[in-house]
Design an enzyme around this catalytic site. Structure first.
Site, PDB file in Angstrom:
ATOM      1  N   ARG A  62      78.444  52.757  -0.505  1.00 41.12           N
ATOM      2  CA  ARG A  62      79.095  52.027   0.283  1.00 41.12           C
ATOM      3  C   ARG A  62      79.541  50.632   0.027  1.00 41.12           C
ATOM      4  O   ARG A  62      78.707  49.836   0.170  1.00 41.12           O
ATOM      5  CB  ARG A  62      78.534  51.937   1.741  1.00 41.12           C
ATOM      6  CG  ARG A  62      78.510  53.444   2.725  1.00 41.12           C
ATOM      7  CD  ARG A  62      77.713  53.251   3.959  1.00 41.12           C
ATOM      8  NE  ARG A  62      76.319  52.701   3.762  1.00 41.12           N
ATOM      9  CZ  ARG A  62      75.847  52.133   4.809  1.00 41.12           C
ATOM     10  NH1 ARG A  62      76.216  52.386   6.133  1.00 41.12           N
ATOM     11  NH2 ARG A  62      74.524  51.831   4.815  1.00 41.12           N
TER      12      ARG A  62
ATOM     13  N   HIS B 297      82.396  49.488   9.299  1.00 42.68           N
ATOM     14  CA  HIS B 297      81.428  48.509   9.658  1.00 42.68           C
ATOM     15  C   HIS B 297      82.197  47.035   9.125  1.00 42.68           C
ATOM     16  O   HIS B 297      81.769  46.555   8.044  1.00 42.68           O
ATOM     17  CB  HIS B 297      80.181  48.473   9.186  1.00 42.68           C
ATOM     18  CG  HIS B 297      79.197  47.672   9.706  1.00 42.68           C
ATOM     19  ND1 HIS B 297      77.899  48.044  10.301  1.00 42.68           N
ATOM     20  CD2 HIS B 297      79.147  46.124   9.817  1.00 42.68           C
ATOM     21  CE1 HIS B 297      77.428  47.135  10.880  1.00 42.68           C
ATOM     22  NE2 HIS B 297      77.894  45.931  10.383  1.00 42.68           N
TER      23      HIS B 297
ATOM     24  N   ASN C 204      73.764  57.726  20.645  1.00 39.59           N
ATOM     25  CA  ASN C 204      72.983  57.012  19.829  1.00 39.59           C
ATOM     26  C   ASN C 204      72.937  55.524  19.992  1.00 39.59           C
ATOM     27  O   ASN C 204      71.967  54.845  20.030  1.00 39.59           O
ATOM     28  CB  ASN C 204      73.307  57.263  18.390  1.00 39.59           C
ATOM     29  CG  ASN C 204      73.033  58.695  17.952  1.00 39.59           C
ATOM     30  OD1 ASN C 204      74.020  59.646  18.195  1.00 39.59           O
ATOM     31  ND2 ASN C 204      71.758  58.861  17.825  1.00 39.59           N
TER      32      ASN C 204
ATOM     33  N   GLU D  86      79.307  51.398  17.046  1.00 42.19           N
ATOM     34  CA  GLU D  86      78.306  50.330  16.404  1.00 42.19           C
ATOM     35  C   GLU D  86      79.246  49.386  15.938  1.00 42.19           C
ATOM     36  O   GLU D  86      80.549  49.440  15.682  1.00 42.19           O
ATOM     37  CB  GLU D  86      77.334  50.896  15.476  1.00 42.19           C
ATOM     38  CG  GLU D  86      77.869  51.552  14.323  1.00 42.19           C
ATOM     39  CD  GLU D  86      77.127  52.324  13.252  1.00 42.19           C
ATOM     40  OE1 GLU D  86      75.760  52.462  13.933  1.00 42.19           O
ATOM     41  OE2 GLU D  86      77.287  52.624  12.503  1.00 42.19           O
TER      42      GLU D  86
ATOM     43  N   ASP E  64      78.325  47.257   5.422  1.00 42.37           N
ATOM     44  CA  ASP E  64      78.196  46.321   6.509  1.00 42.37           C
ATOM     45  C   ASP E  64      78.445  44.960   6.151  1.00 42.37           C
ATOM     46  O   ASP E  64      78.115  44.164   6.771  1.00 42.37           O
ATOM     47  CB  ASP E  64      76.811  46.563   7.335  1.00 42.37           C
ATOM     48  CG  ASP E  64      76.320  48.119   7.273  1.00 42.37           C
ATOM     49  OD1 ASP E  64      75.118  48.164   6.997  1.00 42.37           O
ATOM     50  OD2 ASP E  64      77.062  48.956   7.415  1.00 42.37           O
TER      51      ASP E  64
HETATM   52  O1  AHR Z   1      73.834  50.410   7.075  1.00 47.06           O
HETATM   53  C1  AHR Z   1      72.703  50.550   8.006  1.00 47.06           C
HETATM   54  C2  AHR Z   1      73.230  51.098   9.198  1.00 47.06           C
HETATM   55  O2  AHR Z   1      73.819  51.902   9.314  1.00 47.06           O
HETATM   56  C3  AHR Z   1      74.172  49.775   9.980  1.00 47.06           C
HETATM   57  O3  AHR Z   1      73.491  48.766  10.843  1.00 47.06           O
HETATM   58  C4  AHR Z   1      74.906  50.493  10.711  1.00 47.06           C
HETATM   59  O4  AHR Z   1      76.378  50.083  11.216  1.00 47.06           O
HETATM   60  C5  AHR Z   1      75.151  52.002   9.777  1.00 47.06           C
HETATM   61  O5  AHR Z   1      75.502  53.187  10.416  1.00 47.06           O
END
Ligand code: AHR
Length: 465
Positions: free
Chosen positions: A323, A290, A189, A226, A47
């Site tokens: 990640r 992200h 979600n 998201e 992220d």
């Molecule tokens: O990495 C934690 C959460 O998982 C983040 O807030 C979201 O973007 C991801 O899917």
């Protein structure tokens, strides 16, 4: 016992949640600060947000695998972020609504104050750990790496529901907030919302819903929109977002609005029907997403995102720590929209090699030519050894290299580090390069439509982009 929850399945009661042990990819040599970035730029920072401040520093924050703290690092170069000292700004609390997961921080400078937004939930296990809401901490001084950070408060969202991945941007003099949230009555979600801010934690008017995950690539594993991120370029606003489960199905979508539109009108935004950035088996990056945007030291647009370098995940992807933060050039199509290409894979950033007429060195289905092709087919990694010898790898054919063939032609062959695959790069201050063959000295790759070895330096200058 596993309780399957809305978007996050987890083992109930696990106070110390399991962090899956995944195979560690071979470590790449640590990049020196004066070299260009090498992917993965920062291991195990998901992220990721890179914020380039007018103090000349790049600031990087992101989720840590333990989800228990807010961290920040800074560097004068993007490459230097890889080895920059990282400071813990704030740790989750011993109890209460910010004592569990800490997710997806973003650093912003708002009215002269450093503010870091993040999502947080309570601890203690059970269903409660996913009572995720959005909060902010604030720094008491001008240096975010040296100041004291304290809780500013909770974002006053439209509903008391799953709320995460906020970002903020200024558009035509107004500061906006965009975020992901679960809306009562909509069986997803999370969806995307936008509104102008009245203060760092309050909205100036009711939010506009911009997107609900409905397309097939948005609802794989979980129905998720998201992680909005906004880029203003070429008379438009481009809002990227992430969709689906956080495994290899995770990908980027994009909404586009005209810069002079009323961006609070959902009709001003057009959703791309296909994802703009997805997993690439060829380059070995899985679940890219992200993202955030920044510019490099030359002012060129850079895409920042996370991705794993393996596909199979044991257990819940949310607890797989790998990640990694990755960066790559962001190019633009002829119509002015971003061209994301593919996630370029581990190693030094690739470049495009352009001839004098703008045509590019291309590699399509194993064929090398000079002309035009999709972005990924024009990206080559120039792998340089200590002696300054370069081998040239098409990013989509990891095991092959540009090779001078026995008949003197130019083609591809499996990486064998033979002299026929080694070139001496003669770079100029103007950003051009001549690629002299180590197997046939004083002959270089022609930068013309006819790809051949020609006597250097005639017609052998490539523009590196
Ligand atoms: O990495 C934690 C959460 O998982 C983040 O807030 C979201 O973007 C991801 O899917």
């Amino acid at each position: 016992m596993t309780i399957s929850l809305s978007r996050r399945a987890f083992v109930a009661g696990g106070a110390a949640l399991p962090i899956a042990c995944a195979p560690m990819a071979a470590h790449l040599p640590l990049p020196s600060a004066d070299a260009g970035p090498v992917n993965p730029l920062v291991r195990q920072r998901a992220d990721a947000q890179v914020f380039r401040h007018d103090d000349g520093f790049y600031y990087l924050t992101g989720s840590v695998p333990e989800y228990d703290r807010l961290v920040l690092r800074r560097s004068k170069t993007i490459a230097g972020l890889a080895t920059a000292e990282e400071r813990v700004l704030w740790r989750h609390q011993a109890s209460g609504p910010m004592s569990g997961f800490i997710w997806a921080p973003e650093l912003h400078l708002i009215d002269g104050r450093w503010i870091m937004y993040f999502a947080a939930g309570p601890s203690g296990g059970g269903e409660d750990v996913f009572r995720i809401r959005t909060f902010a901490v604030v720094c008491d001084g001008p240096d975010p790496m040296a100041g004291n950070w304290t809780v500013l408060g909770q974002f006053q969202a439209p509903w008391d529901s799953f709320c995460l991945d906020s970002t903020s941007f200024v558009h035509r003099g107004t500061r906006y907030f965009a975020w992901a949230q679960r809306e009562p009555g909509i069986e997803t979600n999370s969806n995307l919302y936008i509104a102008p801010l009245a203060s760092p934690l309050t909205l100036a008017r009711p939010a506009t819903r911009l997107s609900i995950p409905m397309l097939d690539w948005e609802v794989r594993g979980f129905k998720v929109n998201e992680a909005p991120a906004v880029l203003a370029r070429n008379g438009r606003l481009f809002m990227t977002y992430s969709a689906s489960a956080t495994d290899a199905r995770y990908c980027l979508g994009m909404l586009t609005a005209a810069e002079d539109a009323d961006i609070m009108d959902p009709r001003a935004w057009t959703k791309a029907q296909m994802p703009v950035f997805v997993t690439s088996g060829e380059t070995g990056v899985f679940g890219p997403g992200h993202n955030s945007f920044t510019v490099d030291e030359q002012g060129r647009d850079i895409l920042v995102y996370h991705g794993r370098d393996y596909e199979r995940i044991d257990g819940d992807p949310l607890f797989d720590p790998n990640r990694h933060t990755r960066v790559q050039r962001l190019y633009f199509k002829a119509d002015g929209s971003p061209d994301f290409g593919v996630p370029v894979g581990n190693g030094p950033l690739p470049v495009r090699l352009l001839g004098p007429d703008g045509s590019a060195l291309c590699c399509e289905e194993g064929r090398l030519f000079v002309g035009a092709a999709h972005l990924a087919s024009t990206q080559f990694r120039m792998i340089e050894d200590a002696a300054g010898i370069v081998t040239i790898q098409p990013i989509l054919r990891r095991d092959e290299r540009v090779t001078v063939l026995p008949d003197g032609g130019i083609g591809l062959a499996r990486n064998g580090a033979s002299p026929a695959q080694r070139f001496i790069a003669h770079r100029s201050a103007e950003g051009t390069v001549s690629l002299e063959s180590a197997a046939r000295r004083s002959f270089a790759l022609s930068a013309s439509r006819t790809l051949a070895l020609v006597p250097a330096p005639s017609a052998t200058l490539w523009r590196v982009d």
